[in-house]
Enzyme design. Structure first.
Site, PDB file in Angstrom:
ATOM      1  CB  SER A  33      -1.371  -4.697  -2.753  1.00  0.00           C
ATOM      2  OG  SER A  33      -1.727  -4.641  -4.120  1.00  0.00           O
ATOM      3  CE  LYS A  46      -0.112  -4.387  -7.357  1.00  0.00           C
ATOM      4  NZ  LYS A  46      -1.326  -3.972  -6.693  1.00  0.00           N
ATOM      5  CE  LYS A 106      -0.127  -1.042   0.271  1.00  0.00           C
ATOM      6  NZ  LYS A 106      -0.755  -2.086  -0.602  1.00  0.00           N
TER       7      LYS A 106
END
Length: 303
Positions: free
Chosen positions: A98, A172, A240
């Protein structure tokens, strides 16, 4: 090229990479593995080639998979450690980490200069989905490149092509926004019910049959009740992702207040020493904020 002789280089044998590697080996793909901590490759030594460097790993690969912790690591491994420079013409790089959509596009350009293809294909499903080959794979890339990767994706889960390079990462981010915010909502709902004297396990059971039912309530709601915060997806990774969501929102001129608040809560959770708990452990930050534990709040019905 048939599946039998499609050679895969897999870079990143961690919580997700290890079960994914297991499934690819079981599907019959010849593989070369690399991981920064080489010992994590050891369980596969009898079935795969272990490379000393990323460049060595990709040199003979038809398809390269990266499953690394964040964009900085992906860029370091592919660019600074020479993996892109060692690609053979016609190879396909599939980044299943990601990372920022902008980085995916940048890497695609560098890979293209080597005469190779690029697909960004982040996943959802966590370690359980990885182990059971039930990952949801969100792919960004040309139709031809995604098509080339489908035999590999089929051994890992279900792939949906979202659009051009970078689109997989946008999907995502959308996934992680919903996941992070919903974990916060489930934490608050169970704590509220327990504080008032309800049994949080019974509340969860009742809600699963209604409009509030979700995979987060089903799986992570149970984790909260069991206080099982062993990491499937660590809180630091969710933080994150929330940071990337806000960065992308700013770049697009958007204000996302729920994502901002959820980011702040994960930031506090990590700052309080819980970077490696599962992301469902956001409950711990809510408990810290309120000075109360979910499992010990019952006061009996209010009269």
């Amino acid at each position: 090229m048939t599946q039998k002789n499609l050679r895969i280089a897999f870079l990143g044998i961690g919580l997700m990479g290890a079960p994914m590697t297991r499934n690819l080996l079981d599907a019959g793909f010849p593989m070369t593995l690399w991981n920064r901590t080489a010992s994590k490759c050891e369980p596969f030594r009898e079935e795969a080639t272990i490379a000393a460097t990323p460049a060595e790993a990709v040199a003979d690969a038809d398809l390269v998979i990266t499953m690394l912790e964040n964009g900085q690591v992906v860029e370091d491994v592919l660019v600074h450690q020479g993996a892109i420079g060692a690609l053979k013409a016609g190879a396909l790089v599939v980044d299943m980490s990601s990372v920022q959509p902008s980085l995916a596009r940048e890497l695609a350009g560098l890979v293209g200069e080597r005469g190779a293809g690029f697909v960004d294909a982040p996943v959802s499903g966590g370690t359980v989905g990885a182990a059971e080959a039930r990952l949801s794979i969100m792919a960004g890339g040309s139709e031809a490149d995604v098509e080339r990767a489908l035999p590999v994706f089929g051994a890992l889960g279900k792939c949906t092509r979202i659009g051009p390079v970078g689109a997989g990462q946008l999907a995502k981010l959308a996934n992680q926004a919903i996941v992070g915010i919903t974990i916060g909502a489930v934490s608050e709902a169970l704590l509220l019910a327990a504080k008032g004297g309800a049994d949080p396990a019974a509340v969860r059971e009742a809600l699963l049959g209604g409009f509030a039912g979700s995979r987060i309530l089903e799986l992570h709601g149970q984790r909260m009740i069991d206080r099982d915060f062993a990491p499937g997806a660590p809180a630091r990774i969710q933080l994150k992702d929330m940071r990337m969501i806000l960065d992308e929102a700013r770049a697009e001129g958007l204000t996302l207040p729920l994502a901002q608040q959820t980011h702040n809560e994960y930031l506090s959770l990590v700052a309080n020493g819980h970077s490696d708990v599962d992301h469902s452990g956001l409950l711990l930050e809510l408990e810290h904020m309120n000075g109360a534990l979910l499992g010990s709040l019952g006061r009996g019905p209010k009269g």
